[in-house]
Design a protein around this motif. Sequence first.
Motif, mmCIF file in Angstrom:
data_model
loop_
_atom_site.group_PDB
_atom_site.id
_atom_site.type_symbol
_atom_site.label_atom_id
_atom_site.label_comp_id
_atom_site.label_asym_id
_atom_site.label_seq_id
_atom_site.Cartn_x
_atom_site.Cartn_y
_atom_site.Cartn_z
ATOM 1 N N GLY A 51 0.820 -1.211 0.000
ATOM 2 C CA GLY A 51 0.000 0.000 0.000
ATOM 3 C C GLY A 51 0.852 1.258 0.000
ATOM 4 O O GLY A 51 2.028 1.237 -0.347
ATOM 5 N N TYR A 77 1.964 5.102 2.043
ATOM 6 C CA TYR A 77 2.184 5.641 3.387
ATOM 7 C C TYR A 77 2.355 7.153 3.310
ATOM 8 O O TYR A 77 2.727 7.702 2.272
ATOM 9 C CB TYR A 77 3.399 4.999 4.057
ATOM 10 C CG TYR A 77 4.723 5.395 3.445
ATOM 11 C CD1 TYR A 77 5.411 6.524 3.907
ATOM 12 C CD2 TYR A 77 5.288 4.656 2.421
ATOM 13 C CE1 TYR A 77 6.612 6.902 3.344
ATOM 14 C CE2 TYR A 77 6.498 5.026 1.855
ATOM 15 C CZ TYR A 77 7.158 6.148 2.324
ATOM 16 O OH TYR A 77 8.353 6.519 1.771
ATOM 17 N N GLN A 110 -7.482 5.744 9.124
ATOM 18 C CA GLN A 110 -6.927 5.766 7.767
ATOM 19 C C GLN A 110 -6.006 4.585 7.464
ATOM 20 O O GLN A 110 -5.329 4.580 6.446
ATOM 21 C CB GLN A 110 -6.160 7.072 7.537
ATOM 22 C CG GLN A 110 -7.042 8.288 7.565
ATOM 23 C CD GLN A 110 -6.275 9.545 7.194
ATOM 24 O OE1 GLN A 110 -5.058 9.558 7.057
ATOM 25 N NE2 GLN A 110 -7.006 10.631 7.016
ATOM 26 N N GLY A 111 -5.957 3.598 8.327
ATOM 27 C CA GLY A 111 -5.093 2.437 8.107
ATOM 28 C C GLY A 111 -4.399 2.052 9.392
ATOM 29 O O GLY A 111 -5.024 1.787 10.400
ATOM 30 N N VAL A 154 1.388 7.003 8.654
ATOM 31 C CA VAL A 154 0.087 6.381 8.410
ATOM 32 C C VAL A 154 0.262 5.457 7.215
ATOM 33 O O VAL A 154 0.597 5.905 6.120
ATOM 34 C CB VAL A 154 -1.016 7.424 8.124
ATOM 35 C CG1 VAL A 154 -2.330 6.716 7.843
ATOM 36 C CG2 VAL A 154 -1.157 8.393 9.279
ATOM 37 N N LYS A 155 0.078 4.166 7.451
ATOM 38 C CA LYS A 155 0.171 3.178 6.373
ATOM 39 C C LYS A 155 -1.234 2.856 5.884
ATOM 40 O O LYS A 155 -2.087 2.419 6.688
ATOM 41 C CB LYS A 155 0.862 1.897 6.857
ATOM 42 C CG LYS A 155 2.312 2.121 7.253
ATOM 43 C CD LYS A 155 2.943 0.831 7.691
ATOM 44 C CE LYS A 155 4.405 1.014 8.034
ATOM 45 N NZ LYS A 155 5.036 -0.252 8.461
ATOM 46 N N LYS A 156 -1.480 3.045 4.624
ATOM 47 C CA LYS A 156 -2.808 2.807 4.059
ATOM 48 C C LYS A 156 -2.771 1.553 3.183
ATOM 49 O O LYS A 156 -1.836 1.331 2.439
ATOM 50 C CB LYS A 156 -3.235 4.017 3.209
ATOM 51 C CG LYS A 156 -3.295 5.296 4.010
ATOM 52 C CD LYS A 156 -3.644 6.480 3.162
ATOM 53 C CE LYS A 156 -3.713 7.741 4.020
ATOM 54 N NZ LYS A 156 -4.080 8.921 3.274
ATOM 55 N N GLY A 157 -3.813 0.728 3.314
ATOM 56 C CA GLY A 157 -3.900 -0.480 2.532
ATOM 57 C C GLY A 157 -3.241 -1.678 3.197
ATOM 58 O O GLY A 157 -2.993 -2.692 2.546
#
Length: 194
Positions: free
Chosen positions: A91, A93, A163-164, A190-193
């Motif tokens: 994902g 970040y 948001q993750g 913030v790591k998304k996915g």
Amino acid sequence: MENILQKITLTTATSAFLIIASLWVLKLIIQGQHRFIGRALMVFFLFLLGLIYLQQSETGKITLTELKQKAFPPKTPEYNYQKEEGSMDFGTYERYIFHNPKPKISLKLDKSGDYFYISNVSSLNSVLEYIGLPKVSKGAPELSSITHSRMDVNHFRWKNYAQGVLLVEKSLCREKNSLQTFHCISTITVKKGY
């Protein structure tokens, strides 16, 4: 002291003052000091009416710490940071890297005395709000207390972040003028996915 203020609500404080006022009225009656009974009864009824109001409204659930922050809001600090965005295997970040003066963070030692944890999230939430991210609802233990890895020292993780995955890295900062050392935030990721 701050821990105690976080637990005492306005309803609890008013109840305590009502008990003190009732003891004062009782003492005046026993001692026969009739000229002060009118004042004591007025104070008693004032606290009684306040308690009735607080029990019927949401205001009674406000803690003394929250009241202090609303009455005397701290100055909004200016943070010096840079934002990085990128992608990884699973994902994307966003990383916020803070420069001096870095934001302070409120930490406590756990029962073992080996790891820190964030119990009061207000200092972190003010930083998250400043950089435009959603707030967290509860604290987190130091990640190394969970993974038992030295690489996770100084890191805190929220898996169920809006948001993750939220990662906060702390460091030690020194204030030159007062020579104080304090815990501060060095990066927020913030790591998304994930």
